[in-house]
Enzyme design. Structure first.
Site, PDB file in Angstrom:
ATOM      1  N   LYS A   1       0.589  -1.493  -0.317  1.00  0.00           N
ATOM      2  CA  LYS A   1      -0.029   0.032   0.385  1.00  0.00           C
ATOM      3  C   LYS A   1       0.927   1.136  -0.201  1.00  0.00           C
ATOM      4  O   LYS A   1       0.480   2.254  -1.163  1.00  0.00           O
ATOM      5  CB  LYS A   1      -1.386  -0.192   1.769  1.00  0.00           C
TER       6      LYS A   1
ATOM      7  N   GLN B   1      -5.142  -1.465   9.070  1.00  0.00           N
ATOM      8  CA  GLN B   1      -4.855  -2.769   9.335  1.00  0.00           C
ATOM      9  C   GLN B   1      -5.448  -3.867   9.857  1.00  0.00           C
ATOM     10  O   GLN B   1      -5.667  -3.532  11.105  1.00  0.00           O
ATOM     11  CB  GLN B   1      -3.155  -3.556   8.751  1.00  0.00           C
TER      12      GLN B   1
ATOM     13  N   ASP C   1     -11.418   2.318   3.759  1.00  0.00           N
ATOM     14  CA  ASP C   1     -11.926   1.664   4.182  1.00  0.00           C
ATOM     15  C   ASP C   1     -13.217   1.694   3.447  1.00  0.00           C
ATOM     16  O   ASP C   1     -13.375   0.197   3.592  1.00  0.00           O
ATOM     17  CB  ASP C   1     -11.135   0.566   5.323  1.00  0.00           C
TER      18      ASP C   1
HETATM   19  N1  GUN Z   1      -6.772  -6.763   6.170  1.00  0.00           N
HETATM   20  C1  GUN Z   1      -6.795  -6.872   4.872  1.00  0.00           C
HETATM   21  N2  GUN Z   1      -7.572  -6.481   3.803  1.00  0.00           N
HETATM   22  C2  GUN Z   1      -8.266  -5.710   4.526  1.00  0.00           C
HETATM   23  C3  GUN Z   1      -9.144  -4.527   4.363  1.00  0.00           C
HETATM   24  O1  GUN Z   1      -8.647  -4.409   2.949  1.00  0.00           O
HETATM   25  N3  GUN Z   1      -8.547  -3.282   4.996  1.00  0.00           N
HETATM   26  C4  GUN Z   1      -7.666  -3.861   6.115  1.00  0.00           C
HETATM   27  N4  GUN Z   1      -8.287  -2.259   6.909  1.00  0.00           N
HETATM   28  N5  GUN Z   1      -7.106  -4.495   6.451  1.00  0.00           N
HETATM   29  C5  GUN Z   1      -7.128  -5.369   5.951  1.00  0.00           C
END
Ligand code: GUN
Length: 294
Positions: A54, A98, A121
């Site tokens: 990311k 996350q 998100d």
């Molecule tokens: N963990 C796995 N996929 C995601 C996601 O799309 N967003 C977040 N915040 N954590 C994750």
């Protein structure tokens, strides 16, 4: 029939280029640099990889990336204090915490402490409520990526039968809402669904988001259906190594479907591209300006 492959890698590369162009316009015309803060707590190896990717993609798109790496023993109170600081930081337009979080931290308390306007998100109850009621939600990245690929392939989806297998808050439920907003007739199937082969066999659109390797059999798929496989499952090979497979039995499904996403190279690459898209959307809404046309 052999299905057309829906190339998420190519699609996401184009999307990322468009986002980078939008970021250039925001800088030149509005003196704005979108900023994304990513918070990771603990050492989960898969999460470390996601967060690294990311960070790289955010910078490649010309945005600011702020990484906050906190130790496993971080308290909920300390994490909430960081979220509050980021909510109030004008350089931060998007906040992503996350998941999963360590067990001693209440995930929904943390998600719902993020300012809905910065919740890139799309997990905050305000954003899920807006999505369910047809408002201006920030939409969760994975279902948004699936929707963009479906629209690209099918155009108008009105009246089509869609089945979403999986009912998670992150993928299944928002995916079903998005398809409903496109006027599909939507079925949400899950582990208790009776006669799954029949339910899948009726669908013009199949979105599989279960997290179980190849649980959706290829011969269930209706001739010509569009299949979106969200699953990323690691399975052992005979030589002791492993390979990645989806939730759909690809080798058989490809003989029945009209179009299908491969795993890897389908939905996966779209998720980060949609995170960047959501960050641009959030930045523009916060500034009260339209998203640049590119
Ligand atoms: N963990 C796995 N996929 C995601 C996601 O799309 N967003 C977040 N915040 N954590 C994750």
């Amino acid at each position: 029939m052999t299905a057309e492959l829906i190339d998420g890698k190519a699609f996401s590369a184009t999307l990322k280029q468009d986002i980078a162009k939008q970021v250039t316009v925001l800088k030149e015309k509005h003196n704005l640099i979108p900023g994304l803060a990513v918070v990771i707590v603990g050492e989960d190896p898969a999460s470390q990889i996601y967060v690294r990717n990311k960070n790289i993609s955010t910078k490649e798109a010309g945005m600011n990336s702020f990484e906050h790496r906190l130790p496993e023993e971080t308290t909920e109170e300390d994490l909430l204090a960081l979220v509050e600081k980021l909510n109030n930081d004008p350089a931060v337009n998007g906040i992503l915490v996350q998941l999963p979080l360590p067990k001693h931290i209440n995930e929904s308390a943390v998600i719902n402490a993020i300012s809905p306007a910065k919740d890139v998100d799309g997990f905050h109850v305000i954003n899920s409520g807006l999505l369910a009621t047809g408002g201006d939600a920030i939409v969760p990245c994975t279902p948004l990526g699936c929707l963009l690929m479906l629209k690209d392939k099918l155009g108008n989806m009105s009246g089509l039968d869609a089945v979403v297998i999986g009912r998670s808050n992150i993928v299944g439920k928002p995916m079903a809402q998005l398809l409903l907003n496109e006027s599909c007739t939507v079925t949400i199937a899950h582990s208790r669904t009776r006669n799954l082969p029949e339910v899948v066999g009726r669908a013009d659109i199949v979105v599989a988001a279960v997290g179980r390797p190849e649980i959706i059999k290829g011969d269930w798929i209706k001739e010509g259906a569009t299949v979106i496989d969200v699953g990323i499952n690691r399975v052992p090979k005979d030589d002791g190594k492993s390979r990645i497979v989806g939730d759909v039995e690809f080798d058989e499904a490809v003989k029945k479907a009209g179009a299908i996403t491969p795993v890897p190279g389908g939905v996966g690459p779209m998720t980060i591209a949609c995170l960047l898209k959501n960050t641009v959307t959030a930045t523009c809404r916060q500034a009260g300006i339209d998203e640049p046309d590119v």
